[in-house]
Enzyme design. Structure first.
Site, PDB file in Angstrom:
ATOM      1  N   SER A  51      -6.024   7.945   2.671  1.00 13.51           N
ATOM      2  CA  SER A  51      -5.590   7.114   1.552  1.00 13.51           C
ATOM      3  C   SER A  51      -6.723   6.441   0.792  1.00 13.51           C
ATOM      4  CB  SER A  51      -4.609   6.035   2.037  1.00 13.51           C
ATOM      5  OG  SER A  51      -5.259   5.100   2.859  1.00 13.51           O
ATOM      6  N   LYS A 131      -7.404  -0.944   2.372  1.00 12.77           N
ATOM      7  CA  LYS A 131      -7.117  -0.685   0.956  1.00 12.77           C
ATOM      8  C   LYS A 131      -8.080  -1.494   0.096  1.00 12.77           C
ATOM      9  CE  LYS A 131      -3.293   1.535   2.150  1.00 12.77           C
ATOM     10  NZ  LYS A 131      -3.279   3.016   2.148  1.00 12.77           N
TER      11      LYS A 131
END
Length: 247
Positions: A51, A131
């Site tokens: 991701s 993230k």
């Protein structure tokens, strides 16, 4: 005189006790320093998914390890563009295909146990996510503008760190238009079309936000493998156009 010199050269019970005492002090100081580093300064994490590519690799057989600065956010505030590690706010891990950070062999287990003494074990990576911070509390974040860009308080972001599928310019295939709640962060993966991030959890109690209290720290360095050693950029120029009144 000769006997005294021989005894001094060979040492006696007193010198042995002093050696053992000094050795014990060294061991205690080393363990204390390791504990302080582990608790307050730095930890190591394993990148479990794709991701955050291309910034951080998480494909099978190519999992980066990163060092995380735990002074953020304890003493140093989080900034837009920071790559942060945080505990699962609730149900996020089920939305990503992740690899386990648990060592699979006795040798790897032993090495990981030793690394845990100095905060460099990746044993708890399975319970965390990584993230990039796009929005801070109070920010109005949205996507997409006519050029396919994310905006923060109306300012479009040029994001050189993202990965998009060939043939598209949209920074998100999931539209969003939210104001980040107090105490929360809006986070997104750099691999924009393959990241179950804030966009996919807008129906949660936090409306997609990650509580700042869940942040473990800021990812600062790719520490392994050797050919991947590098600082992790927070790209301040990307967010320089955000109105100063919202910072």
């Amino acid at each position: 005189m000769t006997a005294e010199r021989t005894t001094a050269r060979r040492g006696g019970p007193g010198s042995t006790r002093r050696f053992l005492r000094d050795l014990a002090v060294i061991v205690v100081v080393a363990l204390l320093a390791s504990f302080l580093i582990r608790t307050f300064l730095v930890r190591s994490f394993f990148i479990p998914s794709a991701s955050m590519e291309p910034t951080l690799l998480g494909e099978p057989g190519h999992h980066d390890r990163i060092l995380v600065d735990e002074l953020v956010p304890r003493l140093v505030p989080i900034r837009r563009g920071d790559v942060v590690v945080f505990t699962d706010p609730g149900g996020w891990l089920g939305g990503e295909q992740t690899a386990s950070a648990t060592p699979s062999t006795p040798v790897a287990e032993a090495a990981d146990a030793l690394l845990s003494l100095v905060g460099l074990s990746t044993r708890d990576s399975d319970d965390h996510l990584v993230k990039r911070v796009i929005g801070l509390p109070g920010d109005h974040v949205a996507c997409c503008d006519p050029l396919g860009r994310v905006t923060v308080d109306g300012a479009p972001l040029d994001e050189p760190y993202t990965r998009l599928p060939a043939g598209t310019r949209l920074e998100s295939r999931v539209p969003f238009d939210v104001v980040v709640r107090p105490g929360d962060l809006w986070v997104m993966g750099d691999n924009r079309w393959d990241s179950a991030d804030s966009r996919y959890h807008q129906g949660s109690a936090e409306h997609g936000g990650v509580p700042t209290r869940d942040v473990v720290g800021r990812a600062s360095v790719v520490s392994w493998p050797v050919d991947r050693w590098r600082w992790i950029d927070d790209y301040p120029a990307t967010f320089a156009g955000v109105p100063s009144s919202s910072r």
